[in-house]
Write a protein that holds these residues in place. Sequence first.
Motif, PDB file in Angstrom:
ATOM      1  N   PRO A   1      -4.478 -16.903  39.882  1.00 17.40           N
ATOM      2  CA  PRO A   1      -5.626 -16.147  40.396  1.00 17.40           C
ATOM      3  C   PRO A   1      -5.871 -14.838  39.634  1.00 17.40           C
ATOM      4  N   ASN A   2      -4.874 -14.355  38.886  1.00 14.23           N
ATOM      5  CA  ASN A   2      -4.920 -13.013  38.298  1.00 14.23           C
ATOM      6  C   ASN A   2      -5.206 -11.999  39.400  1.00 14.23           C
ATOM      7  N   ASN A   3      -5.592 -10.786  39.054  1.00 11.21           N
ATOM      8  CA  ASN A   3      -5.758  -9.803  40.126  1.00 11.21           C
ATOM      9  C   ASN A   3      -7.207  -9.687  40.557  1.00 11.21           C
ATOM     10  N   ILE A   4      -7.731 -10.771  41.017  1.00 12.80           N
ATOM     11  CA  ILE A   4      -9.147 -10.778  41.363  1.00 12.80           C
ATOM     12  C   ILE A   4      -9.298 -10.749  42.868  1.00 12.80           C
ATOM     13  N   ARG A   5     -10.273 -10.016  43.345  1.00 10.92           N
ATOM     14  CA  ARG A   5     -10.667 -10.085  44.754  1.00 10.92           C
ATOM     15  C   ARG A   5     -12.124 -10.510  44.811  1.00 10.92           C
ATOM     16  N   LEU A   6     -12.476 -11.214  45.843  1.00 10.76           N
ATOM     17  CA  LEU A   6     -13.833 -11.774  45.919  1.00 10.76           C
ATOM     18  C   LEU A   6     -14.433 -11.509  47.283  1.00 10.76           C
TER      19      LEU A   6
ATOM     20  N   ASP B   1     -14.757 -10.963  29.160  1.00  6.80           N
ATOM     21  CA  ASP B   1     -16.003 -10.614  28.474  1.00  6.80           C
ATOM     22  C   ASP B   1     -17.153 -10.422  29.458  1.00  6.80           C
ATOM     23  N   GLY B   2     -16.854  -9.682  30.505  1.00  9.26           N
ATOM     24  CA  GLY B   2     -17.926  -9.375  31.462  1.00  9.26           C
ATOM     25  C   GLY B   2     -18.378 -10.570  32.272  1.00  9.26           C
ATOM     26  N   GLU B   3     -17.577 -11.574  32.308  1.00  6.33           N
ATOM     27  CA  GLU B   3     -17.944 -12.739  33.095  1.00  6.33           C
ATOM     28  C   GLU B   3     -16.788 -13.100  34.034  1.00  6.33           C
ATOM     29  N   PHE B   4     -17.165 -13.587  35.220  1.00  6.55           N
ATOM     30  CA  PHE B   4     -16.161 -14.100  36.163  1.00  6.55           C
ATOM     31  C   PHE B   4     -16.067 -15.606  35.924  1.00  6.55           C
ATOM     32  N   ILE B   5     -14.861 -16.067  35.667  1.00  3.86           N
ATOM     33  CA  ILE B   5     -14.691 -17.462  35.278  1.00  3.86           C
ATOM     34  C   ILE B   5     -13.757 -18.185  36.245  1.00  3.86           C
ATOM     35  N   ILE B   6     -14.201 -19.334  36.663  1.00  7.24           N
ATOM     36  CA  ILE B   6     -13.306 -20.204  37.450  1.00  7.24           C
ATOM     37  C   ILE B   6     -13.102 -21.461  36.613  1.00  7.24           C
ATOM     38  N   SER B   7     -11.866 -21.819  36.360  1.00 16.66           N
ATOM     39  CA  SER B   7     -11.670 -23.021  35.570  1.00 16.66           C
ATOM     40  C   SER B   7     -10.767 -24.031  36.297  1.00 16.66           C
ATOM     41  N   VAL B   8     -11.102 -25.276  36.095  1.00 22.48           N
ATOM     42  CA  VAL B   8     -10.286 -26.357  36.654  1.00 22.48           C
ATOM     43  C   VAL B   8      -9.939 -27.307  35.526  1.00 22.48           C
TER      44      VAL B   8
ATOM     45  N   LYS C   1      -7.012 -37.632  27.864  1.00 25.79           N
ATOM     46  CA  LYS C   1      -6.200 -36.406  27.875  1.00 25.79           C
ATOM     47  C   LYS C   1      -6.520 -35.508  29.061  1.00 25.79           C
ATOM     48  N   GLY C   2      -7.743 -35.592  29.511  1.00 26.24           N
ATOM     49  CA  GLY C   2      -8.056 -34.765  30.671  1.00 26.24           C
ATOM     50  C   GLY C   2      -9.434 -34.131  30.611  1.00 26.24           C
ATOM     51  N   THR C   3      -9.739 -33.385  31.645  1.00 21.10           N
ATOM     52  CA  THR C   3     -11.052 -32.778  31.781  1.00 21.10           C
ATOM     53  C   THR C   3     -10.880 -31.307  32.127  1.00 21.10           C
ATOM     54  N   MET C   4     -11.751 -30.483  31.555  1.00 22.59           N
ATOM     55  CA  MET C   4     -11.739 -29.075  31.936  1.00 22.59           C
ATOM     56  C   MET C   4     -13.157 -28.692  32.328  1.00 22.59           C
ATOM     57  N   ILE C   5     -13.292 -28.063  33.481  1.00 18.50           N
ATOM     58  CA  ILE C   5     -14.610 -27.605  33.915  1.00 18.50           C
ATOM     59  C   ILE C   5     -14.552 -26.089  34.070  1.00 18.50           C
ATOM     60  N   LEU C   6     -15.503 -25.415  33.452  1.00 23.08           N
ATOM     61  CA  LEU C   6     -15.565 -23.948  33.527  1.00 23.08           C
ATOM     62  C   LEU C   6     -16.810 -23.533  34.280  1.00 23.08           C
ATOM     63  N   PHE C   7     -16.638 -22.666  35.266  1.00 25.27           N
ATOM     64  CA  PHE C   7     -17.791 -22.059  35.951  1.00 25.27           C
ATOM     65  C   PHE C   7     -17.828 -20.609  35.496  1.00 25.27           C
ATOM     66  N   ARG C   8     -18.968 -20.182  34.971  1.00 27.04           N
ATOM     67  CA  ARG C   8     -19.064 -18.790  34.499  1.00 27.04           C
ATOM     68  C   ARG C   8     -20.141 -18.080  35.288  1.00 27.04           C
ATOM     69  N   PHE C   9     -19.752 -16.908  35.832  1.00 26.11           N
ATOM     70  CA  PHE C   9     -20.700 -16.120  36.625  1.00 26.11           C
ATOM     71  C   PHE C   9     -20.784 -14.723  36.028  1.00 26.11           C
TER      72      PHE C   9
ATOM     73  N   VAL D   1     -17.467  -9.512  42.859  1.00 30.63           N
ATOM     74  CA  VAL D   1     -16.178  -9.762  42.229  1.00 30.63           C
ATOM     75  C   VAL D   1     -15.527  -8.410  41.935  1.00 30.63           C
ATOM     76  N   TYR D   2     -14.245  -8.298  42.207  1.00 29.16           N
ATOM     77  CA  TYR D   2     -13.540  -7.051  42.003  1.00 29.16           C
ATOM     78  C   TYR D   2     -12.264  -7.352  41.251  1.00 29.16           C
ATOM     79  N   ASN D   3     -12.137  -6.665  40.128  1.00 26.33           N
ATOM     80  CA  ASN D   3     -10.955  -6.906  39.322  1.00 26.33           C
ATOM     81  C   ASN D   3      -9.984  -5.757  39.549  1.00 26.33           C
ATOM     82  N   SER D   4      -8.992  -5.965  40.361  1.00 30.29           N
ATOM     83  CA  SER D   4      -8.123  -4.851  40.735  1.00 30.29           C
ATOM     84  C   SER D   4      -7.203  -4.426  39.586  1.00 30.29           C
TER      85      SER D   4
END
Lengths: 657, 122
Positions: free
Chosen positions: A494-499, A548-555, A631-639, A645-648
């Motif tokens: 999760p890193n130090n993110i609050r939402l 880079d100024g974006e909130f990213i969720i990756s799976v 090999k697999g799949t990676m999905i990135l959501f970029r906001f 979003v708060y990066n503590s």
Amino acid sequence: MSITKYLFLPKEITEFEHNYLSKLNRIALYFFLVHIPVFMLVAWAAGTGMIMALGLSIAVLIGPTIAQFTMKSERVKSMVYGFTAMCMGAILVHFGQGLVQIEMHFYFFALLAMLCAYANPAVNIVAAVTVALHHLIFYFLLPASVFNYEAPIWVVLVHALFVVLETVATCYISRRFFDDVIGLEKIVQARTKEINLMLNNIGQGFMTVTLDGIMSKERSSVVSTWFGNSDENMTFADYIRSTDSSVADWFEIGMDTLREDMLPTEVAMDQLPKRIVVGTTILELSYKPINNEEEKLEKVLIIISDITSQIEREAAEKQQKQLMDIFGHIMRDKLGFLEFLTEADSMIDAVVEHKYENLPHLKRIIHTIKGNAGLFGMTSVSTLCHQLEDEIVSEGTAPTEQSLTILQEEWNRVREKLDTLLGERMVKNIEIADADYEMVLRALLNREEPAQIAKMVQSWKLETAQHRLDFIKQQTEGLAQRMGKTGVDIFVKPNNIRLESEHWAPFWSSFTHILRNALDHGIESEEERNKAEKQGKGAIRIETNVQDGEFIISVQDNGRGIDWNAVSARASKANLPHENQEDLMNALFQDGVSTKDVVTQFSGRGVGMGAVKAECLKRGGSIKLNSQDGKGTMILFRFPMSAYVYNSENGSSEKAA
Amino acid sequence: MGKLVLVVDDSASVRQQVGMALGQAGFEILEAGDGKEGVSAVASNPNVAMVVADVNMPNMNGLEMVSEIKKNPANRALPIIMLTTEGQPALIKKAKEAGAVGWIVKPFNAGQLVATVKKLTA
């Protein structure tokens, strides 16, 4: 039993006794009529006057003849014959004067005994009294009519003693005859009454039907409280037709099959209808064969039981279990649960109040409710949603109001239960990590900018990504287990993110579709992995980060990758463009495209991905997908970064670097 | 060799279940995936002793299939039983009118199915 009760029969005369006495009385009349020529013969032989014998016999028999044709009670008639028998004896003794006059007395004793055939001690007594009076009166008035010699009074008393003793015995015999044979029907009736009383008080209905389906007259009274009154010779099918014509038809065909005797009896009986609903009462029908002496099926016993309360109890138990499940989820993740409740409230409202754009949108909402309700243990709600989805798919229209009401009622019921159960637990409160507390304390002691400190405190209201991802991990593990995909590792970073939880809640709830798909379509079974010689276990990695100024969720999963050919085929089936990779990407996130042929409870309706895309776009985000075959799949959501979003790490949402 | 029973159902898993139950009881099994296949299977296998058929099937449903099979006078005595889901009296009635001898509600009990087939092929 008192002596009078013993000597006098119970008043009630059964049909059997009536018929028996009536026959016996008729025979008695003929019996006495044939006495006339015999008596005339005796009179002739004894020289006592044939004509006189004829006249006297007729005079005595006029009474019983009139009684025979006018009286109603066969019992009174039988007493008349008791009296007549002794009168006839008197005539015989009178006209038998001479050498054998005493022997003519045999007649009295023989007849006294024969009267036992009436099974009525009273008849014996009437006869005994008659003969006693006759002897006494004639002894004084006309002794020659009784004795052929100068008999002293004690001889009369000897005769009387014989009569008394014989009468005691005949009364006993008559009464036994009555109790054991003639009156038996009454006892049987009393027993039947008792059995009926029992049958009518056990809440179960019993009746038999012939193979033509015609009901017996004897049946539990409760049956008519369920199905009403019946006509004579009515079939059971006709009887229940007004309650449920479909069950009636079913029963009728079932009985036809049973009668035809093509199927084994048990099999044919097992096909008969097993339930019928009368108003709010649920009745269970069960059947037992009744065979005749030749072991051939003759009748069917139908046992009807009220199982309403049993079913209610089972439902209550199920609800209780569900509540316990839900409670378990709450204990593990209160915040997530509260969020789910609020969200589901609005989604149910949207469904019921028709606040949706179109059918696919409705389907998406229902699908999301189904998934989340399932995750929180609300099986009843998720089952109903599954049924609604089926309804939409098979009918091609929105579900009926009735189905929607059922969903709403169930939801309200569960909610109400939860509210009372949880009470104050439902109040949201803020939980902060020790590190956050320390940080604010330090900032205060260092007299940092109040605005800066305020921001820190504000962030407490935000949910930590750690918390959210832990929750998702736990959900996904549960899901994997239920899908039978054991040994899948879920990693979160999760890193130090609050939402801001309310802002992200709808996204997260649709996000579960991604994980479901990863499990269902992406991760291979252990067998398949071994075959493909893949190293290690199936794994899914979920990460939140600010870059880079974006909130990213990756799976990311290490499964088989996306089967683009299958997507292409599905897209073309759904009339979607499928020329290039971009088309296929779009198709993948389109409702109605699923690469699995089988619709499971978990995924495969091709609804989920559309919901994720919609929620992502709503928050200004974009999706990037990278899939490698095998090999697999990676999905990135970029906001884009925002106040949500708060990066503590650096204590700021704006300055995210 | 056991008697030949034709199992007609569009679901492979139902065919398998029926086949297993009857196979263990010593019957030979012939499978067909829909009504049309069922009709031709009966036509080309005169030694079929009995038919167990589903009602809802693509191409030709169970009812049509029964009527079609019964059109041939040679099949008049061929026993056919239907597998139905519960509560379809109208369908069952039609099936019986078409010439089926009875029906068994799905999910069926294997013992009952075997007993039925044994009785009808005896």
